[in-house]
Design a protein around this motif. Structure first.
Motif, mmCIF file in Angstrom:
data_model
loop_
_atom_site.group_PDB
_atom_site.id
_atom_site.type_symbol
_atom_site.label_atom_id
_atom_site.label_comp_id
_atom_site.label_asym_id
_atom_site.label_seq_id
_atom_site.Cartn_x
_atom_site.Cartn_y
_atom_site.Cartn_z
ATOM 1 N N GLU A 38 0.737 -1.126 0.105
ATOM 2 C CA GLU A 38 -0.052 -0.015 -0.009
ATOM 3 C C GLU A 38 0.940 1.191 0.092
ATOM 4 O O GLU A 38 0.750 2.236 -0.934
ATOM 5 C CB GLU A 38 -1.051 0.006 1.099
ATOM 6 C CG GLU A 38 -2.096 -0.951 1.112
ATOM 7 C CD GLU A 38 -2.985 -1.150 0.077
ATOM 8 O OE1 GLU A 38 -3.291 0.311 -0.353
ATOM 9 O OE2 GLU A 38 -3.416 -1.931 -0.585
ATOM 10 N N ARG A 70 2.244 1.780 -3.515
ATOM 11 C CA ARG A 70 1.209 2.236 -4.449
ATOM 12 C C ARG A 70 0.947 3.885 -3.977
ATOM 13 O O ARG A 70 0.600 4.812 -4.934
ATOM 14 C CB ARG A 70 -0.266 1.626 -4.359
ATOM 15 C CG ARG A 70 -0.050 -0.006 -4.473
ATOM 16 C CD ARG A 70 0.041 -0.296 -5.872
ATOM 17 N NE ARG A 70 -1.129 0.354 -6.556
ATOM 18 C CZ ARG A 70 -1.648 0.330 -7.791
ATOM 19 N NH1 ARG A 70 -0.725 -0.270 -8.465
ATOM 20 N NH2 ARG A 70 -2.643 0.700 -8.109
ATOM 21 N N ASP A 71 1.055 4.337 -2.724
ATOM 22 C CA ASP A 71 0.665 5.604 -2.423
ATOM 23 C C ASP A 71 2.092 6.360 -2.842
ATOM 24 O O ASP A 71 1.751 7.799 -3.485
ATOM 25 C CB ASP A 71 0.651 5.719 -0.907
ATOM 26 C CG ASP A 71 -0.634 5.180 -0.236
ATOM 27 O OD1 ASP A 71 -1.430 4.946 -1.101
ATOM 28 O OD2 ASP A 71 -0.959 5.008 0.826
#
Length: 177
Positions: free
Chosen positions: A156, A159-160
């Protein structure tokens, strides 16, 4: 078909192999994404632009100097929203990197607990920490699920970081493709 030649692992450590593999892979992706972000700051054509190889060299050892470098790069982002997102991602990166380091580098030992006829076997992470006058050893309960969750958090984060890099290239004046 080639069969991988791997060392033997006992039944108590076997469940850690796959989650640790994912953790290592996701951590590498997050590292690369941070390098990419720092190399895109501040904007295309700026005299402060850096090639990814140079950024990677500065981030090779994650110490106070590397952290200061990334903070400096992030502070060059002119868009407040993107700068805040990048700062938040950096805070998470630092925390997750420490957790990843502990998960990978702490020795996984097997502990036997109980008494009488009731015994439980579980894995323990042995953390060795050198202090001024001695070395301390901490026992931390570790599970494959904890390691897998950490890999998901790194995914995550990656992805951020990627979305900040992508948005930065659109906001800071990069030509769109």
């Amino acid at each position: 078909m080639n069969v991988l030649r791997l060392p033997n692992v006992d039944e108590f450590r076997q469940p850690f192999i796959e989650p640790l593999g994912h953790l290592v892979m996701q951590a590498a992706y997050a590292d690369n994404e941070l390098i990419e972000l720092c190399s895109k700051i501040p904007s295309e054509g700026s005299p402060h632009q850096m090639p990814p190889e140079e950024v990677a060299q500065k981030l090779r050892n994650w110490d106070q100097k590397a952290k200061a470098f990334v903070h400096l790069r992030i502070n060059m982002i002119t868009d407040d929203r993107l700068r805040d997102q990048a700062s938040d991602a950096l805070t998470r990166f630092d925390t997750l990197r420490t957790q990843r380091h502990r998960a990978i580098h702490d020795a996984v030992e097997v502990g036997i607990f109980g008494s009488g006829d009731t015994y439980e076997v579980s894995a323990l992470a042995l953390e060795y920490r050198r202090e001024k006058s001695c070395t301390t050893v901490s026992l931390n309960t570790v599970t494959p699920e904890v390691i897998a969750n950490l890999a998901c958090q790194l995914y995550e984060l990656q992805r951020d970081l990627n979305s900040v890099t992508y948005a930065l290239t659109r906001v800071e004046g990069y030509p769109s493709n």
